[in-house]
Design an enzyme around this catalytic site. Structure first.
Site, PDB file in Angstrom:
ATOM      1  CB  CYS A 206       6.056  -5.718   9.378  1.00  0.00           C
ATOM      2  SG  CYS A 206       7.367  -5.004  10.400  1.00  0.00           S
TER       3      CYS A 206
ATOM      4  CB  CYS B 194       2.442   7.080   3.563  1.00  0.00           C
ATOM      5  SG  CYS B 194       2.703   5.723   4.698  1.00  0.00           S
TER       6      CYS B 194
ATOM      7  CB  CYS C 100       1.024  -2.894  13.515  1.00  0.00           C
ATOM      8  SG  CYS C 100       1.494  -2.639  11.793  1.00  0.00           S
TER       9      CYS C 100
ATOM     10  CB  CYS D 244       0.046   3.541   6.874  1.00  0.00           C
ATOM     11  SG  CYS D 244       0.429   4.646   5.559  1.00  0.00           S
TER      12      CYS D 244
ATOM     13  CD  GLU E 282      -2.453   1.264   2.683  1.00  0.00           C
ATOM     14  OE1 GLU E 282      -3.474   0.594   2.842  1.00  0.00           O
ATOM     15  OE2 GLU E 282      -1.959   1.963   3.572  1.00  0.00           O
TER      16      GLU E 282
ATOM     17  CB  CYS F 183       3.890  -3.583  16.547  1.00  0.00           C
ATOM     18  SG  CYS F 183       5.613  -3.097  16.326  1.00  0.00           S
TER      19      CYS F 183
HETATM   20  N1  SAH Z   1       7.637  -0.040  10.735  1.00  0.00           N
HETATM   21  C1  SAH Z   1       7.816   1.351  10.884  1.00  0.00           C
HETATM   22  C2  SAH Z   1       7.051   2.159   9.863  1.00  0.00           C
HETATM   23  C3  SAH Z   1       5.682   1.678   9.494  1.00  0.00           C
HETATM   24  S1  SAH Z   1       4.466   1.736  10.764  1.00  0.00           S
HETATM   25  C4  SAH Z   1       7.473   1.793  12.287  1.00  0.00           C
HETATM   26  O1  SAH Z   1       6.937   1.024  13.032  1.00  0.00           O
HETATM   27  O2  SAH Z   1       7.801   2.927  12.620  1.00  0.00           O
HETATM   28  C5  SAH Z   1       4.084   3.490  10.803  1.00  0.00           C
HETATM   29  C6  SAH Z   1       3.425   3.955  12.074  1.00  0.00           C
HETATM   30  O3  SAH Z   1       2.081   3.491  12.134  1.00  0.00           O
HETATM   31  C7  SAH Z   1       4.122   3.455  13.332  1.00  0.00           C
HETATM   32  O4  SAH Z   1       4.378   4.498  14.234  1.00  0.00           O
HETATM   33  C8  SAH Z   1       3.110   2.488  13.871  1.00  0.00           C
HETATM   34  O5  SAH Z   1       3.259   2.356  15.233  1.00  0.00           O
HETATM   35  C9  SAH Z   1       1.802   3.085  13.456  1.00  0.00           C
HETATM   36  N2  SAH Z   1       0.689   2.156  13.491  1.00  0.00           N
HETATM   37  C10 SAH Z   1       0.681   0.870  13.090  1.00  0.00           C
HETATM   38  N3  SAH Z   1      -0.531   0.316  13.303  1.00  0.00           N
HETATM   39  C11 SAH Z   1      -1.287   1.271  13.863  1.00  0.00           C
HETATM   40  C12 SAH Z   1      -2.648   1.315  14.327  1.00  0.00           C
HETATM   41  N4  SAH Z   1      -3.438   0.252  14.251  1.00  0.00           N
HETATM   42  N5  SAH Z   1      -3.110   2.475  14.824  1.00  0.00           N
HETATM   43  C13 SAH Z   1      -2.314   3.570  14.904  1.00  0.00           C
HETATM   44  N6  SAH Z   1      -1.030   3.585  14.499  1.00  0.00           N
HETATM   45  C14 SAH Z   1      -0.524   2.451  13.982  1.00  0.00           C
HETATM   46 FE1  SF4 Z   2       6.187  -3.434  11.620  1.00  0.00          FE
HETATM   47 FE2  SF4 Z   2       3.794  -2.448  12.117  1.00  0.00          FE
HETATM   48 FE3  SF4 Z   2       5.589  -2.598  14.071  1.00  0.00          FE
HETATM   49 FE4  SF4 Z   2       5.948  -0.814  12.092  1.00  0.00          FE
HETATM   50  S1  SF4 Z   2       4.279  -0.827  13.583  1.00  0.00           S
HETATM   51  S2  SF4 Z   2       7.480  -2.224  12.966  1.00  0.00           S
HETATM   52  S3  SF4 Z   2       5.061  -1.974  10.362  1.00  0.00           S
HETATM   53  S4  SF4 Z   2       4.689  -4.333  12.982  1.00  0.00           S
END
Ligand code: SAH
Ligand code: SF4
Length: 397
Positions: free
Chosen positions: A154, A147, A161, A378, A107, A158
């Site tokens: 990934c 973006c 996410c 995203c 995406e 997390c």
């Molecule tokens: N992997 C990298 C970049 C992609 S994620 C990182 O983690 O920084 C980009 C941002 O989106 C991160 O700060 C992540 O914590 C946030 N994010 C992911 N899932 C989310 C969710 N369900 N709600 C709000 N923020 C989210």
């Molecule tokens: Fe990976 Fe999502 Fe964690 Fe970013 S927030 S490091 S995309 S698992």
């Protein structure tokens, strides 16, 4: 959860193994002159791809036909990043599901600034990552932040996410990272200007370091997209060795966003398994060591998850943890995802959390993820399986 080791790809990949979109001008020069082509053909090919956004060798009309044929043979043909669905939200955000050559979906998102000049407070968290105080006048045009994704899924896992829950399917090549921007530029509407690129889509950019670094070199190249490196933001969950490497390789010019999400190791490890390998104290040291230019700040991203990391006590710990670091803090109420029962705190808790941080002297903004009416954060669009829908774009990639 298993945390895959960051893959060490050699930074000097033989040109013949690099996809043509991933080659820098000096690499084109070396390979084309070795094939007996004139030196300026290198510049022409690079400009076709990165300035004009044409990735079909057959359309490069000022090149000799034998060169066009050999470039096509090396893969300079359409299809590297094909838009599969475009979801337009009421606020102008366009979320684009992109199909890659092997069928994988990623995406990318176009985020127009709310007004022509825009201000950090008006922009999405993502756009605001670049400081705008020394912005040059771009006239009446609308600044757009894109973006982009760096992996399919990934490995970092997390818990809030969608990409993390999906797990890592594969890394993207530098050509696939750059092709998203070429596509994004082709999809700009009248009066829009692509101004910022943020590595905040699917995947952990520093886990795919070589492709990420190469894509930054390509996107900031004067003869190509010519983005300013301080308008390129890499967001990371905190891979310490790669943060240091990024600082060394780009002299601190690339903007950094850190996904922190907690101020104590127990909470952070429960949300982000990566913290077990790279705990907070070491991460903060790595941020202190990042060679940030004067007057620039690191963006701290803090996704607020109800009853996990939203206590005022955690906000106070965060204020102590970040003391002395040049940072701005973006609070992002969690967007619910299908795979998890977790969700955002009530608004009063979000504002109370913010109040602690602003009271401690930090710049701290609450960021609503834009485009909420079409899908959430995203990386989630391609994971929710919306129906194909592409309309009104000029695709060149
Ligand atoms: N992997 C990298 C970049 C992609 S994620 C990182 O983690 O920084 C980009 C941002 O989106 C991160 O700060 C992540 O914590 C946030 N994010 C992911 N899932 C989310 C969710 N369900 N709600 C709000 N923020 C989210
Ligand atoms: Fe990976 Fe999502 Fe964690 Fe970013 S927030 S490091 S995309 S698992």
């Amino acid at each position: 959860m298993p945390l895959a080791a960051p893959q060490a790809t050699p930074s000097r990949v033989p040109t013949t193994e690099l996809h043509p979109i991933a080659r820098l001008p000096e690499e084109w020069q070396a390979s084309l002159t070795a094939q007996g082509e004139r030196a300026y053909a290198a510049r022409q090919v690079f400009e076709w791809i990165h300035k004009k956004g044409v990735i079909d060798a057959a359309a490069m009309t000022n090149l000799p036909s034998r060169l066009r044929a050999s470039l096509a043979g090396e893969g300079l043909v359409p299809g590297v990043a094909v838009p599969e669905q475009i979801h337009r939200s009421a606020d102008g955000t366009r979320k684009i599901a992109v199909r890659l050559r092997d069928g994988a979906l990623i995406e990318t998102v176009l985020l127009p600034a709310v007004s022509g000049k825009g201000s950090p407070a008006q922009l999405d968290a993502d756009a605001a990552a670049a400081d705008d105080d020394d912005d040059v006048d771009i006239g009446p045009r609308t600044r757009v932040t894109q973006c982009i994704s760096t992996q399919v899924g990934c490995a970092m896992g997390c818990v809030f996410c969608a990409s993390g829950v999906a797990g890592l399917k594969r890394h993207l090549g530098a050509e696939e990272v750059v092709a998203q921007v070429l596509l994004g530029r082709a999809l700009l509407e009248d009066g829009e200007l692509l101004r910022n690129v943020v590595y905040m889509g699917m995947g952990e950019p520093l886990h795919n370091y070589e492709a990420t670094a190469r894509s930054i070199r390509l996107l900031t190249h004067r003869e190509g997209c010519n983005l300013s490196s301080r308008r390129v933001t890499v967001s990371t969950s905190g891979l310490i060795p790669e943060i240091a490497k990024l600082g060394r390789d780009f002299g601190g010019q690339v903007a950094l966003a850190i996904s922190l999400h907690a101020a104590d190791d127990t909470t952070r490890s429960s949300l982000m398994p990566v913290n077990r390998r790279y705990p907070l104290a070491e991460l903060i040291e790595a941020l202190r060591a990042y060679p940030l230019p004067p007057r620039r700040r690191i963006t701290i991203e803090y996704t607020l998850v109800a009853h996990k990391n939203d206590e005022e006590a955690e906000a106070k710990r965060l204020a102590r943890l970040l003391r002395g670091l040049p940072v701005k803090i973006n609070l992002i109420p969690m967007n619910p995802i299908e795979a998890s029962p977790l969700g955002p705190p009530a608004l009063e808790r979000v504002t109370a959390f913010q109040a602690v941080l602003t009271g401690a002297g930090y710049s701290c903004f609450i960021r609503r993820r834009r485009g909420d009416d079409v899908s959430a954060a995203c990386g989630q669009l391609v994971l929710v399986g919306a129906k194909p829908k592409v309309k009104g774009f000029r695709a060149t990639s």
